[in-house]
Design a protein around this motif. Structure first.
Motif, short mmCIF file in Angstrom:
data_model
loop_
_atom_site.label_atom_id
_atom_site.label_comp_id
_atom_site.label_asym_id
_atom_site.label_seq_id
_atom_site.Cartn_x
_atom_site.Cartn_y
_atom_site.Cartn_z
N LEU A 227 -54.94 51.02 -30.36
CA LEU A 227 -55.72 50.33 -31.38
C LEU A 227 -56.08 51.30 -32.50
O LEU A 227 -56.09 50.93 -33.68
N LYS A 228 -56.35 52.54 -32.16
CA LYS A 228 -56.70 53.55 -33.17
C LYS A 228 -55.53 53.82 -34.10
O LYS A 228 -55.72 54.01 -35.30
N GLU A 229 -54.32 53.84 -33.57
CA GLU A 229 -53.14 54.06 -34.42
C GLU A 229 -52.97 52.91 -35.42
O GLU A 229 -52.71 53.14 -36.60
N ILE A 230 -53.13 51.71 -34.93
CA ILE A 230 -53.01 50.54 -35.81
C ILE A 230 -54.13 50.56 -36.84
O ILE A 230 -53.90 50.30 -38.02
N SER A 231 -55.32 50.90 -36.41
CA SER A 231 -56.47 50.97 -37.30
C SER A 231 -56.25 52.00 -38.41
O SER A 231 -56.49 51.72 -39.59
N ARG A 232 -55.79 53.18 -38.03
CA ARG A 232 -55.54 54.24 -39.02
C ARG A 232 -54.49 53.81 -40.04
O ARG A 232 -54.62 54.08 -41.23
N ALA A 233 -53.45 53.14 -39.57
CA ALA A 233 -52.35 52.75 -40.45
C ALA A 233 -52.70 51.58 -41.37
O ALA A 233 -52.14 51.46 -42.46
N THR A 234 -53.65 50.75 -40.94
CA THR A 234 -53.94 49.52 -41.69
C THR A 234 -55.31 49.52 -42.36
O THR A 234 -55.55 48.71 -43.27
N GLY A 235 -56.20 50.35 -41.89
CA GLY A 235 -57.57 50.33 -42.41
C GLY A 235 -58.43 49.25 -41.76
O GLY A 235 -59.59 49.07 -42.13
N PRO B 238 -60.67 47.96 -38.78
CA PRO B 238 -61.41 48.63 -37.70
C PRO B 238 -60.81 48.32 -36.33
O PRO B 238 -60.40 47.17 -36.05
N SER B 239 -60.77 49.33 -35.47
CA SER B 239 -60.20 49.13 -34.13
C SER B 239 -61.02 48.11 -33.34
O SER B 239 -60.48 47.40 -32.49
N THR B 240 -62.30 47.99 -33.64
CA THR B 240 -63.14 46.99 -32.95
C THR B 240 -62.68 45.58 -33.31
O THR B 240 -62.71 44.68 -32.46
N THR B 241 -62.26 45.39 -34.56
CA THR B 241 -61.76 44.08 -34.99
C THR B 241 -60.45 43.76 -34.26
O THR B 241 -60.27 42.65 -33.76
N ILE B 242 -59.57 44.73 -34.19
CA ILE B 242 -58.29 44.53 -33.51
C ILE B 242 -58.53 44.24 -32.03
O ILE B 242 -57.88 43.37 -31.44
N ALA B 243 -59.49 44.93 -31.44
CA ALA B 243 -59.84 44.69 -30.03
C ALA B 243 -60.34 43.26 -29.83
O ALA B 243 -60.00 42.62 -28.83
N GLU B 244 -61.12 42.75 -30.78
CA GLU B 244 -61.57 41.36 -30.69
C GLU B 244 -60.37 40.41 -30.71
O GLU B 244 -60.35 39.42 -29.98
N TRP B 245 -59.40 40.70 -31.54
CA TRP B 245 -58.21 39.85 -31.61
C TRP B 245 -57.43 39.86 -30.31
O TRP B 245 -56.88 38.85 -29.91
N THR B 246 -57.37 41.02 -29.63
CA THR B 246 -56.66 41.07 -28.36
C THR B 246 -57.36 40.20 -27.32
O THR B 246 -56.74 39.79 -26.35
N GLY B 247 -58.63 39.92 -27.55
CA GLY B 247 -59.38 39.00 -26.69
C GLY B 247 -59.24 37.55 -27.14
O GLY B 247 -59.97 36.68 -26.68
N ASN B 248 -58.31 37.30 -28.07
CA ASN B 248 -57.99 35.98 -28.60
C ASN B 248 -59.08 35.41 -29.50
O ASN B 248 -59.17 34.21 -29.70
N ARG B 249 -59.91 36.29 -30.05
CA ARG B 249 -60.94 35.84 -31.00
C ARG B 249 -60.27 35.54 -32.34
O ARG B 249 -59.45 36.31 -32.82
N ALA B 250 -60.62 34.44 -32.94
CA ALA B 250 -60.02 34.02 -34.21
C ALA B 250 -60.35 35.03 -35.31
O ALA B 250 -61.51 35.40 -35.49
N PRO B 251 -59.34 35.47 -36.04
CA PRO B 251 -59.57 36.40 -37.14
C PRO B 251 -60.42 35.77 -38.24
O PRO B 251 -60.28 34.59 -38.54
N LYS B 252 -61.30 36.58 -38.83
CA LYS B 252 -62.15 36.10 -39.92
C LYS B 252 -61.57 36.46 -41.27
O LYS B 252 -61.89 35.83 -42.27
N SER B 253 -60.74 37.50 -41.31
CA SER B 253 -60.22 37.99 -42.58
C SER B 253 -58.70 37.88 -42.63
O SER B 253 -58.00 38.63 -41.94
N PRO B 254 -58.18 36.97 -43.46
CA PRO B 254 -56.73 36.87 -43.59
C PRO B 254 -56.11 38.17 -44.13
O PRO B 254 -54.99 38.52 -43.76
N GLU B 255 -56.85 38.89 -44.96
CA GLU B 255 -56.34 40.14 -45.52
C GLU B 255 -56.13 41.17 -44.42
O GLU B 255 -55.11 41.86 -44.40
N GLN B 256 -57.08 41.28 -43.51
CA GLN B 256 -56.93 42.22 -42.41
C GLN B 256 -55.78 41.82 -41.50
O GLN B 256 -55.00 42.66 -41.06
N LEU B 257 -55.68 40.54 -41.23
CA LEU B 257 -54.61 40.05 -40.38
C LEU B 257 -53.24 40.34 -40.99
O LEU B 257 -52.31 40.77 -40.30
#
Length: 80
Positions: free
Chosen positions: A23-31, A33-52
């Motif tokens: 998650l940290k690698e993805i976070s560093r490459a995309t900007g 937050p790794s916590t947001t990506i972790a929420e998505w791995t838990g199937n939480r609906a993304p709030k930001s289309p830009e981040q997605l």
């Protein structure tokens, strides 16, 4: 977005595992937050289309694939 139809959690988890990413690698490459990506791995609906979009682009997949685990089968709309 209906969270019942989302497959972002299992899709993202599979991609991360298959590519041996963290998650940290993805976070560093995309900007994103790794916590947001972790929420998505838990199937939480993304709030930001830009981040997605940043994560999908980094992973080389479409938004539709990342969200639903399959490519969009619908024909593109033609311009009027």
């Amino acid at each position: 977005m209906n969270a019942m139809n989302l497959k972002i959690g299992p899709t993202l988890t599979t991609i991360i595992k298959n590519r041996r990413l963290t998650l940290k690698e993805i976070s560093r490459a995309t900007g994103v937050p790794s916590t947001t990506i972790a929420e998505w791995t838990g199937n939480r609906a993304p709030k930001s289309p830009e981040q997605l979009l940043k994560v999908a682009t980094f992973l080389g997949v479409t938004l539709h694939f990342l969200l639903f685990g399959k490519e969009d089968q619908q024909e593109p709309l033609q311009k009027i």
